[in-house]
Write a protein that holds these residues in place. Structure first.
Motif, PDB file in Angstrom:
ATOM      1  N   HIS A  89      80.661  43.070  22.424  1.00  0.00           N
ATOM      2  CA  HIS A  89      80.080  42.137  21.465  1.00  0.00           C
ATOM      3  C   HIS A  89      78.859  42.752  20.774  1.00  0.00           C
ATOM      4  CE1 HIS A  89      79.382  38.055  19.920  1.00  0.00           C
ATOM      5  NE2 HIS A  89      78.099  38.367  20.014  1.00  0.00           N
ATOM      6  N   LEU A  90      78.021  43.408  21.592  1.00  0.00           N
ATOM      7  CA  LEU A  90      76.761  43.932  21.061  1.00  0.00           C
ATOM      8  C   LEU A  90      76.965  45.156  20.180  1.00  0.00           C
ATOM      9  CD1 LEU A  90      74.760  43.587  24.366  1.00  0.00           C
ATOM     10  CD2 LEU A  90      74.483  42.182  22.334  1.00  0.00           C
ATOM     11  N   GLN A  91      78.064  45.865  20.413  1.00  0.00           N
ATOM     12  CA  GLN A  91      78.291  47.091  19.639  1.00  0.00           C
ATOM     13  C   GLN A  91      79.272  46.870  18.502  1.00  0.00           C
ATOM     14  OE1 GLN A  91      79.409  49.697  22.887  1.00  0.00           O
ATOM     15  NE2 GLN A  91      77.395  50.658  22.843  1.00  0.00           N
ATOM     16  N   ARG A  92      79.665  45.602  18.265  1.00  0.00           N
ATOM     17  CA  ARG A  92      80.639  45.371  17.207  1.00  0.00           C
ATOM     18  C   ARG A  92      80.009  45.706  15.859  1.00  0.00           C
ATOM     19  NH1 ARG A  92      77.945  40.637  17.621  1.00  0.00           N
ATOM     20  NH2 ARG A  92      78.118  39.070  15.980  1.00  0.00           N
ATOM     21  N   GLN A  93      80.864  45.975  14.893  1.00  0.00           N
ATOM     22  CA  GLN A  93      80.408  46.308  13.545  1.00  0.00           C
ATOM     23  C   GLN A  93      81.055  45.303  12.603  1.00  0.00           C
ATOM     24  OE1 GLN A  93      78.423  48.887  12.399  1.00  0.00           O
ATOM     25  NE2 GLN A  93      77.989  49.610  14.473  1.00  0.00           N
ATOM     26  N   VAL A  94      80.259  44.543  11.873  1.00  0.00           N
ATOM     27  CA  VAL A  94      80.804  43.587  10.912  1.00  0.00           C
ATOM     28  C   VAL A  94      80.270  43.947   9.535  1.00  0.00           C
ATOM     29  CG1 VAL A  94      81.157  41.157  10.383  1.00  0.00           C
ATOM     30  CG2 VAL A  94      80.724  41.848  12.738  1.00  0.00           C
ATOM     31  N   LYS A  95      81.206  44.111   8.572  1.00  0.00           N
ATOM     32  CA  LYS A  95      80.816  44.560   7.233  1.00  0.00           C
ATOM     33  C   LYS A  95      80.132  43.456   6.452  1.00  0.00           C
ATOM     34  CE  LYS A  95      84.379  47.998   6.634  1.00  0.00           C
ATOM     35  NZ  LYS A  95      85.611  48.375   5.962  1.00  0.00           N
ATOM     36  N   PRO A  96      79.112  43.830   5.662  1.00  0.00           N
ATOM     37  CA  PRO A  96      78.450  42.828   4.823  1.00  0.00           C
ATOM     38  C   PRO A  96      79.304  42.478   3.602  1.00  0.00           C
ATOM     39  CG  PRO A  96      77.474  44.997   4.473  1.00  0.00           C
ATOM     40  CD  PRO A  96      78.510  45.164   5.541  1.00  0.00           C
ATOM     41  N   GLU A  97      79.085  41.272   3.082  1.00  0.00           N
ATOM     42  CA  GLU A  97      79.557  40.924   1.748  1.00  0.00           C
ATOM     43  C   GLU A  97      78.316  40.866   0.879  1.00  0.00           C
ATOM     44  OE1 GLU A  97      81.746  37.354   1.479  1.00  0.00           O
ATOM     45  OE2 GLU A  97      83.178  37.981   3.020  1.00  0.00           O
ATOM     46  N   ALA A  98      78.467  41.210  -0.385  1.00  0.00           N
ATOM     47  CA  ALA A  98      77.291  41.169  -1.254  1.00  0.00           C
ATOM     48  C   ALA A  98      77.662  40.517  -2.571  1.00  0.00           C
ATOM     49  CB  ALA A  98      76.766  42.582  -1.484  1.00  0.00           C
ATOM     50  N   TRP A  99      76.721  39.821  -3.183  1.00  0.00           N
ATOM     51  CA  TRP A  99      76.915  39.248  -4.513  1.00  0.00           C
ATOM     52  C   TRP A  99      75.566  39.178  -5.214  1.00  0.00           C
ATOM     53  CZ3 TRP A  99      76.918  36.512   0.009  1.00  0.00           C
ATOM     54  CH2 TRP A  99      76.093  35.386   0.102  1.00  0.00           C
ATOM     55  N   SER A 104      75.245  39.469   3.080  1.00  0.00           N
ATOM     56  CA  SER A 104      75.420  38.517   4.179  1.00  0.00           C
ATOM     57  C   SER A 104      76.563  38.892   5.100  1.00  0.00           C
ATOM     58  CB  SER A 104      75.689  37.126   3.589  1.00  0.00           C
ATOM     59  OG  SER A 104      75.710  36.166   4.618  1.00  0.00           O
ATOM     60  N   GLY A 105      76.479  38.419   6.328  1.00  0.00           N
ATOM     61  CA  GLY A 105      77.584  38.540   7.273  1.00  0.00           C
ATOM     62  C   GLY A 105      77.648  39.876   7.983  1.00  0.00           C
ATOM     63  N   PHE A 106      76.525  40.632   7.992  1.00  0.00           N
ATOM     64  CA  PHE A 106      76.604  41.952   8.619  1.00  0.00           C
ATOM     65  C   PHE A 106      76.073  41.923  10.046  1.00  0.00           C
ATOM     66  CE2 PHE A 106      72.758  41.591   6.098  1.00  0.00           C
ATOM     67  CZ  PHE A 106      71.757  41.991   6.956  1.00  0.00           C
ATOM     68  N   TYR A 107      76.545  42.862  10.831  1.00  0.00           N
ATOM     69  CA  TYR A 107      76.091  43.063  12.206  1.00  0.00           C
ATOM     70  C   TYR A 107      76.370  44.515  12.569  1.00  0.00           C
ATOM     71  CZ  TYR A 107      75.112  42.544  17.077  1.00  0.00           C
ATOM     72  OH  TYR A 107      74.530  42.698  18.307  1.00  0.00           O
ATOM     73  N   ILE A 114      65.111  39.269   7.198  1.00  0.00           N
ATOM     74  CA  ILE A 114      66.519  39.236   7.615  1.00  0.00           C
ATOM     75  C   ILE A 114      66.716  37.956   8.416  1.00  0.00           C
ATOM     76  CG2 ILE A 114      68.330  40.419   8.888  1.00  0.00           C
ATOM     77  CD1 ILE A 114      67.086  43.037   8.246  1.00  0.00           C
ATOM     78  N   LEU A 115      67.594  37.078   7.913  1.00  0.00           N
ATOM     79  CA  LEU A 115      67.742  35.743   8.504  1.00  0.00           C
ATOM     80  C   LEU A 115      69.061  35.642   9.258  1.00  0.00           C
ATOM     81  CD1 LEU A 115      66.639  33.739   5.339  1.00  0.00           C
ATOM     82  CD2 LEU A 115      65.245  34.345   7.323  1.00  0.00           C
ATOM     83  N   PRO A 116      69.094  34.845  10.315  1.00  0.00           N
ATOM     84  CA  PRO A 116      70.343  34.726  11.073  1.00  0.00           C
ATOM     85  C   PRO A 116      71.340  33.776  10.404  1.00  0.00           C
ATOM     86  CG  PRO A 116      68.618  33.408  12.101  1.00  0.00           C
ATOM     87  CD  PRO A 116      67.979  34.110  10.931  1.00  0.00           C
ATOM     88  N   ASN A 117      72.611  34.142  10.398  1.00  0.00           N
ATOM     89  CA  ASN A 117      73.685  33.193  10.062  1.00  0.00           C
ATOM     90  C   ASN A 117      74.085  32.493  11.350  1.00  0.00           C
ATOM     91  OD1 ASN A 117      74.080  33.705   7.266  1.00  0.00           O
ATOM     92  ND2 ASN A 117      75.207  35.580   7.755  1.00  0.00           N
ATOM     93  N   ALA A 118      74.763  31.351  11.210  1.00  0.00           N
ATOM     94  CA  ALA A 118      75.137  30.575  12.398  1.00  0.00           C
ATOM     95  C   ALA A 118      76.098  31.346  13.308  1.00  0.00           C
ATOM     96  CB  ALA A 118      75.761  29.257  11.975  1.00  0.00           C
ATOM     97  N   ASP A 119      76.881  32.284  12.741  1.00  0.00           N
ATOM     98  CA  ASP A 119      77.875  32.990  13.563  1.00  0.00           C
ATOM     99  C   ASP A 119      77.321  34.248  14.226  1.00  0.00           C
ATOM    100  OD1 ASP A 119      77.543  34.673  11.436  1.00  0.00           O
ATOM    101  OD2 ASP A 119      79.653  34.673  10.813  1.00  0.00           O
ATOM    102  N   GLY A 120      75.982  34.426  14.200  1.00  0.00           N
ATOM    103  CA  GLY A 120      75.401  35.584  14.874  1.00  0.00           C
ATOM    104  C   GLY A 120      75.282  36.807  13.986  1.00  0.00           C
ATOM    105  N   THR A 121      75.784  36.727  12.734  1.00  0.00           N
ATOM    106  CA  THR A 121      75.586  37.829  11.791  1.00  0.00           C
ATOM    107  C   THR A 121      74.290  37.573  11.017  1.00  0.00           C
ATOM    108  OG1 THR A 121      76.871  36.748  10.048  1.00  0.00           O
ATOM    109  CG2 THR A 121      78.077  38.175  11.589  1.00  0.00           C
ATOM    110  N   TRP A 122      73.966  38.483  10.096  1.00  0.00           N
ATOM    111  CA  TRP A 122      72.660  38.437   9.417  1.00  0.00           C
ATOM    112  C   TRP A 122      72.792  38.330   7.916  1.00  0.00           C
ATOM    113  CZ3 TRP A 122      68.618  37.713  12.552  1.00  0.00           C
ATOM    114  CH2 TRP A 122      68.748  38.104  13.887  1.00  0.00           C
ATOM    115  N   TYR A 123      71.717  37.856   7.301  1.00  0.00           N
ATOM    116  CA  TYR A 123      71.653  37.667   5.846  1.00  0.00           C
ATOM    117  C   TYR A 123      70.349  38.255   5.332  1.00  0.00           C
ATOM    118  CZ  TYR A 123      70.760  35.319   1.414  1.00  0.00           C
ATOM    119  OH  TYR A 123      70.458  35.063   0.102  1.00  0.00           O
TER     120      TYR A 123
END
Ligand code: NAG
Ligand code: NAG
Ligand code: NAG
Ligand code: NAG
Length: 321
Positions: free
Chosen positions: A192-202, A221-224, A247-256
């Protein structure tokens, strides 16, 4: 034993380049308002909440399957629960009766360990009352905080008489249980801690900073994990006026994160927002200001224009026939 685990940690988190130390801590808040107590508690691995507190059963709620570390069948977890119950919840009358604290009354407790590279674990146990520091536990002794005044001094004297607590329980918790639990959590939660989640940008425009100026906003948004690099660019040139938000937290544990640029209206052409993140594998995200969003964007605009024309024609025909 603990020293044997440190190389394992280094292997799990190579580089160790993050500026925040690895930590696990528990926060407990107890409020006595209108003759009744409300208890809240949570456990945190760094900035990730891993535990909450069930106040009807006075037990931890494990927010992830790995929140037990590898302590699942071991006494330590029970110890930890009874530690909180006996020392912070079960003795609440002591605070209100013995010391005649007023209603409303707020008690906050924080305890845990931070792993500093080269220095090993630094562990702490602190109490605050009515929002100010009250006393802390160090070196097998409770010490009053200056803000706690005479009450904190009396309280420390009383607590320090309890040798079973200061030399036994609390000492074991801070020197053994917490450090082991922190390492076990890091190990159990590594996927979980080493997962990589790609950001979306607009991109969007913000409120105008002044006449003839535009505020360009790049949302990511949505990166980890949390480290990210975002910059407004003109070609290869970084725009020094780029302002990064927090850098603010999203509810799903990713960042914005948002990055803004104040720019004269005539100078927007050629600006782009560039995002670098470990999940992107070196393929930076680049969004050009004023560029068509995508092929789909073109189609949608074309359809919108066509619809507008048709509607216009419709009105014209109705008027003239
Ligand atoms: C305090 O508790 C009493 C009795 O439980 C209740 O009637 C009253 O409404 C409560 N007051 C507030 C401000 O919650
Ligand atoms: C909290 O504890 C109660 C009593 O044991 C139990 O019924 C309830 O399901 C627990 N809640 C959670 C969220 O685990
Ligand atoms: C902890 O206490 C021991 C004996 O009471 C003392 O020798 C030692 O210097 C203390 N350490 C710190 C860091 O205060
Ligand atoms: C728990 O995990 C630690 C670190 O990964 C390991 O060294 C230890 O042997 C494990 N303990 C048990 C009881 O599995």
């Amino acid at each position: 034993m603990l020293f044997l685990l440190l190389p394992l940690l280094a292997a799990l988190f190579p580089g160790g380049d993050s500026d925040e130390p690895v930590s696990f801590h528990v926060i407990q808040t107890s409020s006595f308002h209108n003759h009744s107590w409300v208890h809240m508690g949570s456990g945190w691995l760094g900035e990730l909440q891993t535990h909450s507190w069930n106040s009807s059963s006075d037990t931890f709620i494990y927010l992830y399957p790995w929140s037990r570390g590898n302590f699942s069948n071991r006494e330590e977890l029970m110890d930890l629960e009874s530690f909180f119950w006996e020392n912070f919840i079960g003795i609440q009358e002591v605070y209100t009766d013995y010391f005649m604290f007023e209603d409303p009354f707020d008690l906050q407790m924080a305890t845990g360990c931070e792993l500093h590279s080269g220095k090993g674990f630094l562990c702490f146990l602190q109490l605050a009352i009515q929002g100010s520091d009250f006393m802390s536990f160090q070196n097998e002794t409770w010490s009053p905080s200056p803000e706690g005044g005479i009450k904190a001094q009396e309280f420390c004297k009383l607590f320090n008489l309890d040798q079973g607590f200061v030399q036994g329980y609390a000492h074991t918790l801070l020197s053994d249980t917490f450090p082991h639990f922190t390492l076990a959590l890091l190990d159990a939660g590594k996927a979980h801690l080493q997962r990589q989640v790609k950001p979306e940008a607009w991109l969007s425009s913000g409120p105008s900073p002044g006449p003839g100026h535009l505020l360009l906003v790049c949302h990511v948004s949505g990166f980890y994990p949390k480290p990210v690099w975002v910059m407004w660019m003109r070609g290869e040139q970084e725009q020094q006026g780029t302002q990064r938000g927090d850098i603010l937290p999203n509810a799903d544990g990713t960042w914005y994160l948002r990055a803004t640029l104040d720019v004269a209206a005539g100078e927007v052409a050629g600006l782009a927002c560039r995002v670098k993140h470990s999940s992107l594998g070196g393929q930076d995200l680049v969004l050009h200001w004023g560029a068509p969003p995508s092929a789909l964007g073109w189609i949608l605009s074309a359809v919108t224009v066509a619809l507008a024309l048709l509607t216009g024609l419709g009105f014209w025909f109705r008027k003239h026939w």
